[in-house]
Design a protein around this motif. Structure first.
Motif: not given
Length: 442
Positions: A40, A104, A111
């Motif tokens: 991210p 993940t 994440h």
């Protein structure tokens, strides 16, 4: 009006670019991790690469460095080492416990860890000694060099790493780790202090040492494991008493338990069989992850996540899958020697049976007595968000023993919020709150 609006946007855009270039310019651009696969968007910088600690022997240590997510120039530098011996600090500390990302469930992305310790400090993870993770040596004998050599290599690593990142030379430095880092961290601290004593120039700005669920002395930690089994109802009274009465763990070593009798060996073997493979001895209250099932799910691009008491007990398999993706190794500038085998993780909370708090608590009390430290904070509960975070005591305003309620061997993994509170208090020099009012930072 239109021209003014356009001008402000352009100036803002140019300013952002200049700030980014200036930050990177002081550090090795070749080690900059632009973005990890499936990561991210974040505002902090990451670096990874190698530091040659012995050029002639061809010995190099791999590191992963992540800056604090807010005002990194005002925050300290914290080194983290995992134990084992022989376990990866990048795989363990950085991507399972206290770093900014978790894998993940499909093993192909990341994440955010909202309780990452980079909220309080800049974080440096090193795969040490050579042979762990992606760290390597071209000299075979280096893979059996011992703790003293590992400490010397880490001292050399820190000196050369700080040449790569010179703005951190004057920063407060904290040494942290878990498990066998109960050996690594104190020996490294001695090596750094010895360097400071003999250096007429640069000196490490070492401010503190913290080790979680540390392996300190086998003659205390091994019997503490069986006492933990007994006290938690995992083995019978009869078996527990046999181990307590028949086993002499003085001078115990895993390689040559020379002073352990046959009756003791039989009892400990039976205890280990009763506890069995269906209990994670690093966290006895969690369910276990079945390797054959999770590995098949990862190959089929399915989610392998299995949540038990709020944590993903299959994360270690997801992490191993992720780190063995070629694009991940490329992004991390890792595996430059093209190892002919896959990356693997391994060549104190109150739910840890491997190095339970029972042995550590006694050893800390004995250390305080040896140093002639008086109790400055009596043993009692500390609080986090209005609840008991654990229990702690302090000796001589310098030595603190603290537990984290409900945690396991990997404290930040099992209790991330309480662990962050404990760590933040440590690097800021604050005592843990002993009342029910939440601290100002909660």
């Amino acid at each position: 009006m239109g021209n003014k609006a356009w001008f402000s946007v352009v100036v803002g855009f140019v300013w952002l670019i200049l700030v980014n270039v200036n930050n990177v310019g002081a550090y090795p651009v070749e080690d900059l991790v632009v973005k990890l696969p499936g990561q991210p968007k974040v505002s902090f910088s990451q670096y990874a690469g190698y530091v040659d600690v012995d050029f002639n022997a061809g010995r190099s240590l791999f590191y992963y460095f992540v800056e604090a997510d807010n005002e990194p120039h005002k925050k300290p530098l914290t080194l983290w080492l995992n134990g084992g011996p022989g376990c990866s600090s990048v795989g363990g500390g950085a991507f399972t416990e206290l770093g900014p990302f978790y894998p993940t469930g499909d093993g192909r992305g990341l994440h955010r860890n909202s309780m990452s310790w980079n909220r309080a400090s800049n974080l440096l993870f090193v795969e040490s000694p050579a042979g762990v993770g992606w760290s390597y040596s071209n000299t075979t004998s280096d893979y059996n060099s011992g703790d003293a050599a590992a400490a010397n290599d880490m001292r050399e690593f820190m000196l050369k790493w700080l040449e790569k990142f010179p703005t951190y030379k004057s920063r407060d430095l904290f040494l942290t780790g878990e498990s066998y880092a109960g050996h690594y961290i104190p020996q490294l601290a001695i090596a750094l202090l010895d360097y400071n004593e003999h250096s007429t120039g640069f000196k490490f700005n070492l401010k503190g040492v913290a080790i979680g669920n540390p392996l300190l002395r086998l003659d205390r930690d091994i019997p503490a494991s069986y006492e933990f089994f007994w006290s938690h109802g995992m083995i019978s009274d009869e078996l527990g008493l046999t181990i307590m009465n028949e086993c002499d763990f003085d001078d115990y070593s895993l390689e040559t338990p020379h002073n352990v009798t046959e009756s003791c060996t039989n009892a400990t073997t039976e205890a280990n069989q009763i506890v069995g493979d269906y209990i994670d001895q690093y966290d006895v209250i969690l369910d276990v992850c079945y390797p054959s099932i999770v590995e098949q799910e990862l190959r089929l691009r399915k989610l392998a996540t299995k949540i038990s008491l709020g944590v993903d007990v299959c994360m270690s398999y997801e992490r191993r899958f992720y780190f063995n993706l070629p694009e991940v190794q490329h992004a991390l500038h890792a595996n430059r020697t093209k190892l002919p085998y896959p990356w693997s993780m391994c060549s104190r909370g109150d739910q840890d049976s491997v190095v339970p708090l029972l042995g550590s608590r006694t050893l800390i009390r004995e250390l305080a007595h040896e140093l002639k430290f008086k109790i400055t904070v009596p043993y009692g509960a500390w609080f986090h968000k209005g609840q008991v975070g654990g229990w702690a005591t302090e000796y001589g305003n310098l030595l603190t023993f603290a537990t984290v309620r409900g945690a396991s061997h990997m404290v930040p993994f099992a209790q991330p919020s309480r662990a962050l509170h404990l760590f933040s208090s440590f690097v800021h020099g604050r005592r843990l709150p002993n009342n029910t009012r939440p601290s100002i930072d909660d």
